[in-house]
Design a protein around this motif. Structure first.
Motif, PDB file in Angstrom:
ATOM      1  N   THR A   1       0.949  -1.097   0.107  1.00 39.89           N
ATOM      2  CA  THR A   1      -0.020   0.105  -0.142  1.00 39.89           C
ATOM      3  C   THR A   1       0.998   1.334   0.006  1.00 39.89           C
ATOM      4  O   THR A   1       2.057   1.194   0.653  1.00 39.89           O
ATOM      5  CB  THR A   1      -0.956   0.069   1.360  1.00 39.89           C
ATOM      6  OG1 THR A   1      -0.061   0.097   2.444  1.00 39.89           O
ATOM      7  CG2 THR A   1      -1.846  -1.110   1.261  1.00 39.89           C
TER       8      THR A   1
ATOM      9  N   GLU B   1      -2.112   4.377   2.297  1.00 37.01           N
ATOM     10  CA  GLU B   1      -3.232   3.491   2.313  1.00 37.01           C
ATOM     11  C   GLU B   1      -4.116   3.045   1.290  1.00 37.01           C
ATOM     12  O   GLU B   1      -4.973   2.412   1.352  1.00 37.01           O
ATOM     13  CB  GLU B   1      -4.141   4.285   3.432  1.00 37.01           C
ATOM     14  CG  GLU B   1      -3.392   4.824   4.672  1.00 37.01           C
ATOM     15  CD  GLU B   1      -4.504   5.317   5.691  1.00 37.01           C
ATOM     16  OE1 GLU B   1      -5.744   5.605   5.162  1.00 37.01           O
ATOM     17  OE2 GLU B   1      -3.854   5.357   6.920  1.00 37.01           O
ATOM     18  N   ARG B   2      -3.098   3.331  -0.063  1.00 34.72           N
ATOM     19  CA  ARG B   2      -4.064   2.886  -1.065  1.00 34.72           C
ATOM     20  C   ARG B   2      -3.219   1.713  -1.763  1.00 34.72           C
ATOM     21  O   ARG B   2      -2.079   1.751  -1.819  1.00 34.72           O
ATOM     22  CB  ARG B   2      -3.900   3.954  -2.056  1.00 34.72           C
ATOM     23  CG  ARG B   2      -4.422   3.609  -3.515  1.00 34.72           C
ATOM     24  CD  ARG B   2      -4.647   5.057  -4.349  1.00 34.72           C
ATOM     25  NE  ARG B   2      -3.376   5.296  -4.806  1.00 34.72           N
ATOM     26  CZ  ARG B   2      -2.601   5.209  -5.891  1.00 34.72           C
ATOM     27  NH1 ARG B   2      -3.019   4.382  -6.711  1.00 34.72           N
ATOM     28  NH2 ARG B   2      -1.306   5.660  -6.046  1.00 34.72           N
TER      29      ARG B   2
END
Ligand code: FES
Ligand code: FES
Length: 156
Positions: free
Chosen positions: A6, A9-10
C-alpha cells in the motif's frame, strides 16, 4: 515480477524487477514525486519514506522488500485540498524550508519520531535527522520548528 503493497493507504500492484528502487517506483510508476532523488547512495535522506512506520531511504530499498507492507510518502501527510499537518505548518512558520529539496525526507523522518514520542527533546529531534542532509537552513530552523510542535504535544 509483481509486487503488492500500500502507498498512503491505497493498495498498489507494480510489475517491476525485484531490485528496482522503491524511489523509482514511487516517482516513475506511481507519479508520487514528493520523495526526492538526491545522492542515490543512501547518504542524503532526500528520498526518505516510511515503510511500516519506519523511515527508510527509498533509493536503496528494493521494491521487493515492500511486499505486503505499508509505504507512506510526504503526499500522505495532508489531504490535497486540506490544511497542512502540524509539522509542515511549523517548518513553514519557522523558516525551516528554503530550497525544499530536503523537506519531504525531513518531514518523514520527523513524522516517524513524533509517532513514537509526541514531545521529543532537542537531542531526539537531532538524532532523528541524522541521516537527512540540508544544505540551506543549517538545521537550526528545522530543529526549532520540530521543538515548537513538540512543545504542543505534537500539535501546532
Ligand atoms: S537519494 Fe536516497 S539517500 Fe540520497
Ligand atoms: S531547504 Fe534546501 S536542502 Fe534543505
Amino acid at each position: 515480477m509483481s509486487h503488492s503493497f500500500t502507498v498512503n493507504e491505497r493498495p498498489v500492484e507494480v510489475d517491476a524487477p525485484d531490485m528496482t528502487p522503491l524511489l523509482s517506483v514511487l516517482r516513475d510508476r506511481l507519479g508520487l514525486t514528493g520523495a526526492k532523488p538526491g545522492c542515490a547512495e543512501g547518504r542524503c535522506g532526500a528520498c526518505t519514506v516510511l515503510v511500516d512506520d519506519r523511515p527508510v531511504v527509498s533509493c536503496l530499498t528494493p521494491v521487493a522488500l515492500t511486499e505486503g507492507r505499508a509505504v507512506r510518502t510526504v503526499e500522505g501527510l495532508a489531504d490535497p485540498d486540506g490544511p497542512l499537518n502540524p509539522l509542515q505548518d511549523a517548518l513553514l512558520e519557522h523558516g525551516g524550508v528554503q530550497c525544499g529539496a530536503c523537506t519531504p525526507g525531513i518531514l518523514m523522518a520527523l513524522t516517524a519520531l513524533f509517532e513514537q514520542d509526541a514531545g521529543p527533546d532537542e537531542a531526539a529531534v537531532k538524532e532523528s535527522l541524522a541521516g537527512n542532509i540540508c544544505r540551506c537552513t543549517g538545521y537550526h530552523k528545522i530543529v526549532e520548528a520540530a521543538l515548537a510542535v513538540a512543545g504542543n504535544g505534537g500539535r501546532s
